[in-house]
Design a protein around this motif. Structure first.
Motif, short mmCIF file in Angstrom:
data_model
loop_
_atom_site.label_atom_id
_atom_site.label_comp_id
_atom_site.label_asym_id
_atom_site.label_seq_id
_atom_site.Cartn_x
_atom_site.Cartn_y
_atom_site.Cartn_z
N GLY A 1 40.92 57.86 -9.15
CA GLY A 1 42.37 57.99 -9.29
C GLY A 1 43.12 57.31 -8.18
N ALA A 2 42.47 56.42 -7.45
CA ALA A 2 43.12 55.72 -6.35
C ALA A 2 44.11 54.67 -6.83
N ASP A 3 44.09 54.38 -8.13
CA ASP A 3 45.00 53.39 -8.70
C ASP A 3 46.22 54.04 -9.35
N ASP A 4 46.42 55.34 -9.11
CA ASP A 4 47.52 56.07 -9.74
C ASP A 4 48.82 55.80 -8.99
N ALA A 5 49.58 54.82 -9.47
CA ALA A 5 50.83 54.45 -8.80
C ALA A 5 51.92 55.50 -8.97
N SER A 6 51.77 56.39 -9.93
CA SER A 6 52.79 57.41 -10.17
C SER A 6 52.69 58.59 -9.22
N ASN A 7 51.57 58.72 -8.50
CA ASN A 7 51.37 59.86 -7.62
C ASN A 7 50.77 59.37 -6.30
N PRO A 8 51.62 58.99 -5.34
CA PRO A 8 51.12 58.44 -4.08
C PRO A 8 50.22 59.39 -3.30
N ASN A 9 50.50 60.69 -3.34
CA ASN A 9 49.65 61.64 -2.62
C ASN A 9 48.25 61.73 -3.25
N LYS A 10 48.21 61.70 -4.57
CA LYS A 10 46.91 61.69 -5.24
C LYS A 10 46.15 60.41 -4.90
N ALA A 11 46.82 59.28 -4.99
CA ALA A 11 46.16 58.01 -4.68
C ALA A 11 45.70 57.97 -3.23
N GLY A 12 46.50 58.54 -2.33
CA GLY A 12 46.12 58.58 -0.92
C GLY A 12 44.91 59.46 -0.69
N PHE A 13 44.88 60.64 -1.33
CA PHE A 13 43.71 61.52 -1.19
C PHE A 13 42.49 60.87 -1.83
#
Length: 491
Positions: free
Chosen positions: A307-319
């Motif tokens: 899920g590192a490519d999830d541009a809609s959720n920066p915190n998710k992508a960062g984690f």
């Protein structure tokens, strides 16, 4: 000289009895002889403390016995995740939703108690085991056949900072070594170009107890965890832009000659040797850290898996990027990685501290945790790394079965909660221990967190009773004077 018998206590008269004296003497002599024989065979001797070469503090060291795991990743969910919304299914709580808890506490940590509240997410059976897990974490729920759950853990504190300390160090007070420091002190590392122990803070910030979670306490400072993340790699690795390569190399050469001369004059100066080793590691990290932090080499399907490519959720992508970094560290032989999900006290906005708006906040936090953490385990498994890597999911305590009065959230509960293990040496698909029908207290196979930490050390080939360090005249250890390995979750 004769004294009247009434001048002596019962114990004194007993000791002066001739037959008793001879009997005690014979027993004592036999005990001394037995102790001598057992000591000669090494059966009474404590296992020696790790021998640390100050100039090579992270050299690999042998464990106490053959380990099942070589490396550890700890996913630490700060803020106290509710076991009732995640892993611990309680049908009785659903049946009694909205009713008062008869005989329950009138007031808890943050105020008056309200009525019982059903789980805020649906549960359903998962995998071959049929384990009931919440829809809150659908990706992790799909891995239940690989996980060993411990549902009956207890803590000694219901306050976040001390409880984090207790989980990470075995003590609620500051100043004690973290589990990662104990492990790197005992075992060293397989990679001499990276730290043995890395702590990866959440993109939203550091946890409540901060660096206590990765601090060395009274162990040598070299065993402190190194905080770094995909977003913030180790600082100050690059030389200043106005410093030429030739000048930098000349300064290093001069410093090396001066240090070598000082060591010749003071051969027993372990502190200087340790400092030199620290600077030499920092120099090697100038090359190793930028390489390992560069996630641009990861293929698109791996970024998608986490899920590192999830541009809609920066915190998710960062984690997710932090989870990828954790895998890369393990691939390169880093011994212990502490991966944080959730930050400091914030009314539950930045961590799992769901007092007032639990469902609303957990929707956000679960989206950040679920896919990246599950992607990490799946990626480790498909690469064969899970055979040698222990994955730990933990939180500092649990939550009450009732809502707080006038709120839509649950208060702190250290009397019964869930953590789990997966990977090397773990029996997959088991659930050990139980809380009561409402999930408030551990009632079967109760395990204080000392047992959980003892089990982690055991899987690394370390006897928690023998891994000690003398501090102020006391032989200290991670589990204090407690702890039993939870053998029911071992393969």
């Amino acid at each position: 000289m004769n004294y009247p018998s009434e001048h002596f206590s019962l114990t004194g008269r007993h000791l002066l009895n001739r037959r008793q004296f001879l009997s005690n003497t014979a027993t004592a002599l036999g005990s001394i002889a037995l102790t001598s024989l057992l000591g000669r065979e090494g059966l009474l001797a404590e296992m020696p403390a790790p021998v640390i070469d100050p100039s090579h503090p992270f050299a690999p060291r042998a464990p106490h016995f053959a380990p099942k795991a070589k490396n550890v990743i700890v996913i630490f969910c700060a803020g106290a995740v509710s076991q009732l919304e995640t892993w611990d299914y309680k049908p009785e709580l659903i049946a009694r939703d909205g009713k008062p808890l008869e005989g329950g506490p009138a007031v808890t940590f943050q105020g008056p108690a309200g009525n019982l509240a059903r789980p805020q997410y649906e549960f359903r059976p998962r995998g071959q085991t049929g384990k009931w897990v919440s829809d809150m974490v659908p990706h992790l729920a799909g891995l239940t056949d690989d996980i060993a759950f411990v549902h009956s853990l207890t803590s000694t504190s219901n306050t976040h900072g001390p409880a984090e300390n207790f989980l990470s160090t075995g003590f609620t007070f500051d100043g004690f070594p973290s589990i990662g420091s104990w492990v790197s002190y005992a075992l060293g590392s397989e990679n001499q170009d990276l730290p043995a122990f890395v702590a990866i803070p959440d993109p939203r910030g550091v946890p409540q107890a901060g660096s206590n979670n990765w601090g060395p306490g009274f162990l040598p400072a070299v065993f402190q965890g190194t905080p770094m993340s995909a977003k913030d790699p180790v600082r100050h690795l690059a030389p200043p832009p106005d410093l030429s390569k030739a000048s930098d190399e000349a300064a290093r050469a001069l410093l090396q000659r001066l240090n070598a001369r000082h060591l010749e004059q003071h051969p027993g100066d372990g502190k200087l040797a340790a400092r030199i080793a620290s600077y030499e590691l920092a120099a090697r990290m100038q090359l190793s850290v930028p390489e390992i932090s560069d996630l641009s080499t990861e293929p698109a399907h791996i970024l998608k898996l986490y899920g590192a490519d999830d541009a809609s959720n920066p915190n998710k992508a960062g984690f997710a990027r932090n989870c990828i970094l954790a895998r890369r560290l393990i691939e390169r032989g880093v011994r212990f990685v502490q991966l944080f999900n959730g930050a400091y006290a914030s009314g539950g906005e930045l961590n799992w501290d769901g007092h007032n708006k639990l469902k609303e906040q957990y929707d956000k936090h679960a989206a950040i945790l679920d896919q990246p953490a599950a992607g990490l385990i799946r990626d480790l498994k498909q690469r064969g790394l899970l055979e040698d890597t222990l994955v730990v999911w933990c939180t500092e305590f649990g939550r009450m079965p009732f809502f707080q009065k006038g709120a839509q959230g649950r208060d702190h509960n250290p009397e019964g909660f869930t953590c789990w293990l997966a990977g090397a040496g773990v029996k997959p698909g088991v659930s050990h221990g139980e809380t009561d029908p409402l999930g408030q207290r551990a009632v079967k196979d109760i395990h204080p967190l000392y047992d959980f930490n003892a089990t982690i050390l055991h899987l690394l080939g370390l006897d928690h009773e023998q891994l000690t360090f003398e501090h102020n005249g006391v032989r200290r250890r991670l589990t204090n004077v407690h702890g039993n390995v939870i053998r029911e979750v071992l393969a």
